[in-house]
Design a protein around this motif. Structure first.
Motif, PDB file in Angstrom:
ATOM      1  N   CYS A 175       7.666  17.465 -24.823  1.00 16.88           N
ATOM      2  CA  CYS A 175       7.451  17.810 -23.410  1.00 16.88           C
ATOM      3  C   CYS A 175       7.605  16.557 -22.566  1.00 16.88           C
ATOM      4  O   CYS A 175       6.686  15.749 -22.455  1.00 16.88           O
ATOM      5  N   SER A 176       8.774  16.398 -21.974  1.00 17.68           N
ATOM      6  CA  SER A 176       9.034  15.225 -21.144  1.00 17.68           C
ATOM      7  C   SER A 176       8.302  15.332 -19.813  1.00 17.68           C
ATOM      8  O   SER A 176       8.203  16.411 -19.229  1.00 17.68           O
ATOM      9  N   HIS A 177       7.796  14.206 -19.343  1.00 18.01           N
ATOM     10  CA  HIS A 177       7.174  14.161 -18.025  1.00 18.01           C
ATOM     11  C   HIS A 177       8.228  14.502 -16.977  1.00 18.01           C
ATOM     12  O   HIS A 177       9.344  13.990 -17.013  1.00 18.01           O
ATOM     13  N   ASN A 178       7.857  15.343 -16.029  1.00 15.51           N
ATOM     14  CA  ASN A 178       8.828  15.837 -15.042  1.00 15.51           C
ATOM     15  C   ASN A 178       8.894  14.876 -13.853  1.00 15.51           C
ATOM     16  O   ASN A 178       8.371  15.141 -12.772  1.00 15.51           O
ATOM     17  N   VAL A 179       9.580  13.760 -14.080  1.00 10.26           N
ATOM     18  CA  VAL A 179       9.659  12.710 -13.065  1.00 10.26           C
ATOM     19  C   VAL A 179      10.458  13.181 -11.861  1.00 10.26           C
ATOM     20  O   VAL A 179      10.155  12.809 -10.720  1.00 10.26           O
ATOM     21  N   GLU A 180      11.464  13.995 -12.095  1.00 13.48           N
ATOM     22  CA  GLU A 180      12.281  14.492 -10.979  1.00 13.48           C
ATOM     23  C   GLU A 180      11.430  15.311 -10.004  1.00 13.48           C
ATOM     24  O   GLU A 180      11.520  15.145  -8.778  1.00 13.48           O
ATOM     25  N   PHE A 181      10.566  16.180 -10.533  1.00 14.83           N
ATOM     26  CA  PHE A 181       9.695  16.973  -9.661  1.00 14.83           C
ATOM     27  C   PHE A 181       8.679  16.065  -8.974  1.00 14.83           C
ATOM     28  O   PHE A 181       8.384  16.234  -7.782  1.00 14.83           O
TER      29      PHE A 181
ATOM     30  N   ALA B  83       0.827  -1.206   0.000  1.00 17.62           N
ATOM     31  CA  ALA B  83       0.000   0.000   0.000  1.00 17.62           C
ATOM     32  C   ALA B  83       0.862   1.258   0.000  1.00 17.62           C
ATOM     33  O   ALA B  83       0.586   2.220  -0.728  1.00 17.62           O
ATOM     34  N   TYR B  84       1.919   1.274   0.809  1.00 19.90           N
ATOM     35  CA  TYR B  84       2.822   2.423   0.824  1.00 19.90           C
ATOM     36  C   TYR B  84       3.528   2.585  -0.516  1.00 19.90           C
ATOM     37  O   TYR B  84       3.620   3.692  -1.065  1.00 19.90           O
ATOM     38  N   ALA B  85       4.034   1.487  -1.058  1.00 19.11           N
ATOM     39  CA  ALA B  85       4.801   1.564  -2.302  1.00 19.11           C
ATOM     40  C   ALA B  85       3.947   2.053  -3.462  1.00 19.11           C
ATOM     41  O   ALA B  85       4.360   2.943  -4.225  1.00 19.11           O
ATOM     42  N   ILE B  86       2.753   1.505  -3.603  1.00 21.97           N
ATOM     43  CA  ILE B  86       1.941   1.879  -4.769  1.00 21.97           C
ATOM     44  C   ILE B  86       1.401   3.302  -4.616  1.00 21.97           C
ATOM     45  O   ILE B  86       1.233   4.022  -5.611  1.00 21.97           O
ATOM     46  N   SER B  87       1.171   3.765  -3.372  1.00 18.62           N
ATOM     47  CA  SER B  87       0.745   5.152  -3.155  1.00 18.62           C
ATOM     48  C   SER B  87       1.851   6.120  -3.561  1.00 18.62           C
ATOM     49  O   SER B  87       1.597   7.135  -4.217  1.00 18.62           O
ATOM     50  N   ALA B  88       3.092   5.828  -3.145  1.00 19.25           N
ATOM     51  CA  ALA B  88       4.221   6.694  -3.510  1.00 19.25           C
ATOM     52  C   ALA B  88       4.428   6.709  -5.021  1.00 19.25           C
ATOM     53  O   ALA B  88       4.740   7.752  -5.610  1.00 19.25           O
ATOM     54  N   ALA B  89       4.236   5.551  -5.648  1.00 18.36           N
ATOM     55  CA  ALA B  89       4.339   5.485  -7.110  1.00 18.36           C
ATOM     56  C   ALA B  89       3.250   6.327  -7.760  1.00 18.36           C
ATOM     57  O   ALA B  89       3.496   7.046  -8.739  1.00 18.36           O
ATOM     58  N   GLY B  90       2.028   6.262  -7.215  1.00 18.35           N
ATOM     59  CA  GLY B  90       0.917   7.024  -7.779  1.00 18.35           C
ATOM     60  C   GLY B  90       1.136   8.515  -7.704  1.00 18.35           C
ATOM     61  O   GLY B  90       0.853   9.250  -8.666  1.00 18.35           O
ATOM     62  N   VAL B  91       1.655   8.999  -6.565  1.00 16.59           N
ATOM     63  CA  VAL B  91       1.933  10.428  -6.435  1.00 16.59           C
ATOM     64  C   VAL B  91       3.005  10.851  -7.431  1.00 16.59           C
ATOM     65  O   VAL B  91       2.866  11.862  -8.144  1.00 16.59           O
ATOM     66  N   THR B  92       4.091  10.096  -7.506  1.00 17.81           N
ATOM     67  CA  THR B  92       5.180  10.413  -8.444  1.00 17.81           C
ATOM     68  C   THR B  92       4.664  10.466  -9.874  1.00 17.81           C
ATOM     69  O   THR B  92       4.940  11.411 -10.626  1.00 17.81           O
ATOM     70  N   HIS B  93       3.923   9.461 -10.255  1.00 15.46           N
ATOM     71  CA  HIS B  93       3.407   9.314 -11.623  1.00 15.46           C
ATOM     72  C   HIS B  93       2.455  10.445 -11.987  1.00 15.46           C
ATOM     73  O   HIS B  93       2.585  11.085 -13.044  1.00 15.46           O
ATOM     74  N   GLN B  94       1.500  10.726 -11.101  1.00 21.25           N
ATOM     75  CA  GLN B  94       0.463  11.712 -11.418  1.00 21.25           C
ATOM     76  C   GLN B  94       1.019  13.131 -11.435  1.00 21.25           C
ATOM     77  O   GLN B  94       0.666  13.925 -12.303  1.00 21.25           O
TER      78      GLN B  94
END
Length: 328
Positions: free
Chosen positions: A138-144, A95-106
């Motif tokens: 326009c690259s997705h801003n994964v770093e941000f 649950a923690y891992a997929i939530s952090a992935a979702g925030v990063t992705h979105q």
């Protein structure tokens, strides 16, 4: 069309993303999260949407398991307030891992849409030429997205300073890496009649379904770490023995067979099972030996959900007439 899934009372036509509409309507933010939200309400709205995308994906990936993430999606509830996320279970790690992935992705995608005041496209490689293509678009801003995910989700865990918090931070990072390490290159051809003499390429986050699949595989192989006392255990030793992309947990999971509000488990009574399956969704396993009923039902469920900036989700309604087996 509904925006209830984000718990935010924001009309989808012209969203007014200020602290009152975002920070004060999403429940149980920590003081650090509220301060960050007050400073960046538009990014926080995107982060909240990322958490809800993640919960949907969690339900999809674990739909055959006894604990299927359904208890994390309740109206007027912050998933991170679930008592299950206060434990050290394998399901907690996922649950923690997929939530952090979702925030990063979105957040990374929202930046590239030009919708956020604090970020835009990732221009770090823009204009650099390779043999038959150049970085552009326009690259997705994964770093941000990664940075905001750290600030929004890790702040509470750093404050705790115990092994539980450190393991949550580890699993958050593993989730973010499932996005970061799988960023791909997308290209558009240029030239006469689409001859592709030159291509313009940009970085794009992977489809979140692929992120979910990768994290489910990590969940199935999650590593249990042994600790004597979660307040005093030395995380440094655990960290040396664990890859950054692994999910880790320290507490044996309950069986999730019966309703248990202490761990936010609804039990498996009423769940659909598969009497011919050899997997975890077979009726003997999923129904915990209680048996099952065979019924003819007309079933309605939400399907083909698409999340739109900002802050609503559009789902189709699917109807099924079928014979089903249901846990007693």
């Amino acid at each position: 069309m509904s925006n209830d899934i984000l718990r935010l009372n924001i009309p989808p036509e012209e969203p007014n993303l200020d602290p009152n509409t975002v920070c004060k309507t999403y429940p149980e933010l920590s003081q650090e999260q509220y301060s960050l939200c007050f400073e960046h309400p538009d990014v926080t709205a995107s982060a909240i949407q990322g958490i809800q995308v993640a919960i949907h994906e969690c339900q999809h990936q674990l739909k055959e398991y006894r604990w299927n993430c359904s208890s994390l999606e309740k109206k007027n509830k912050n998933p991170h307030a679930s008592p299950l996320l206060e434990r050290g279970y394998k399901e907690t790690a996922f649950a923690y891992a997929i939530s952090a992935a979702g925030v990063t992705h979105q957040v990374a995608k929202a930046c590239s849409l030009g919708k956020l005041k604090s970020c835009g496209c990732d221009m770090s490689l823009h204009g650099k030429i390779r043999q038959k293509w150049e970085w552009g678009g326009c690259s997705h801003n994964v770093e941000f997205g990664e940075d905001f995910s750290k600030k929004f989700l890790d702040s509470k865990e750093r404050k705790a300073r115990d092994i539980h918090g450190r393991i949550n931070i580890h699993n958050n990072r593993a989730g973010r890496l499932a996005v970061i390490k799988n960023v791909n290159r997308q290209c558009k051809c240029h030239g006469m009649s689409g001859s592709c003499e030159l291509r313009t390429c940009w970085k794009a986050t992977p489809e979140f379904r692929e992120v979910g699949k990768r994290l489910r595989r990590k969940y199935e192989k999650a590593r249990k770490v042994d600790i004597l006392n979660k307040a005093t255990a030395r995380y440094r030793r655990i960290r040396k023995q664990t890859r950054r992309t692994e999910l880790v947990y320290y507490e044996r999971s309950p069986n999730y067979c019966d309703p248990n509000p202490l761990v936010d488990s609804p039990g498996t009574s009423g769940r659909l099972c598969n009497k011919t399956s050899d997997g975890v969704d077979n009726c003997e396993t999923l129904c915990c030996g209680r048996g099952y009923n065979t019924l003819r039902v007309r079933r309605t469920e939400r399907c083909d959900c698409k999340f739109h900036w900002c802050c609503y989700v559009v789902c189709q309604t699917c109807h099924y007439n079928e014979w089903v087996t249901v846990c007693k």
